[in-house]
Design an enzyme around this catalytic site. Structure first.
Site: not given
Ligand code: URA
Length: 237
Positions: A106
């Protein structure tokens, strides 16, 4: 190795536009095995032929493999119209066309991210069948208790009914935990904690398989790795 057009090879290896390279080839700036080659479509075998452009020999690597310490605020994508992407952060000397992140973190997640132009390797890394472990440090907006650890171990069901594989949750402090998952569903960790009413304030990936983010690698920095190094740390169990 498969033959490819001279203009394509030079523009891919040197990150020059195809039109610039074509003009250069027409002007006699390219040589193949020591002979000037003015045919832009001349077929070269990059692993056997010695190709030079502007007098410089072009060292050939079929693919590049980059390990990045992803900073927060940068998109896990190859390109974006207005926002900065992880590929924008790759230093020019290792940059290539077709680089893309291996899976996604993310925008606000930090830590270990692989970037490559080897689509087969990337596919193997993210394939659910391979069940490669990914280890994250999550900072939560509440406390972690034994019940949550057990629920994660059994495999939580996300709010939309999607089942998750069993995950390992290790308490580091009251609200900080290491979480190890073997799949990569969209926003998976945030959604997993959502099922126990915990919000994720910060998420950092520390490892993929046995490949750990080097402590010396500062946020936003990259190092180049070999396919063999990555395969032995990630794909060979
Ligand atoms: N899980 C998430 O919620 N975000 C990420 O960036 C990676 C795994």
């Amino acid at each position: 190795m498969k033959k490819q057009r001279l203009d394509k090879f030079i523009s891919n290896q040197l990150i020059l536009s195809r039109s610039v390279v074509r003009t250069g080839i027409h002007r006699g700036q390219a040589t193949v095995n020591g002979t000037v080659q003015r045919d832009i479509a001349f077929a070269v075998d990059a692993s056997n032929d010695e190709i030079s452009y502007n007098g410089e020999k072009i060292g050939f690597k079929e693919y590049v493999y980059i390990l990045m310490n992803k900073p927060a605020g940068v998109l896990s994508a190859a390109t974006d119209k207005s926002r900065k992407t992880v590929v924008d952060l790759v230093p020019e000397h290792i940059k290539r066309q077709n680089l893309a992140p291996v899976g996604r973190l993310d925008k606000d997640t930090t830590g270990l991210l692989l970037i490559t132009d080897d689509g087969v390797f990337a596919h193997n890394c993210i394939s659910p069948k391979k069940a490669i472990s990914k280890s994250y440090i999550a900072t939560l907006d509440g406390d972690i208790n034994d019940d949550i650890i057990t629920r994660f171990k059994e495999g939580v069901i996300l709010a939309d009914g999607t089942p998750c594989r069993p995950a390992t949750l290790q308490r580091i402090s009251q609200n900080v935990a290491r979480i190890i998952i073997t799949e990569g569903k969209y926003h998976q960790i945030k959604r997993m904690f959502g099922t126990v009413s915990l919000g994720v304030n910060a998420l950092h990936r520390e490892a993929i398989g046995k490949l750990y983010l080097p402590e010396s690698l500062k946020s936003g920095e990259c190092i180049e790795m070999t396919k063999e190094e990555l395969e032995s740390a990630i794909l060979h169990k």
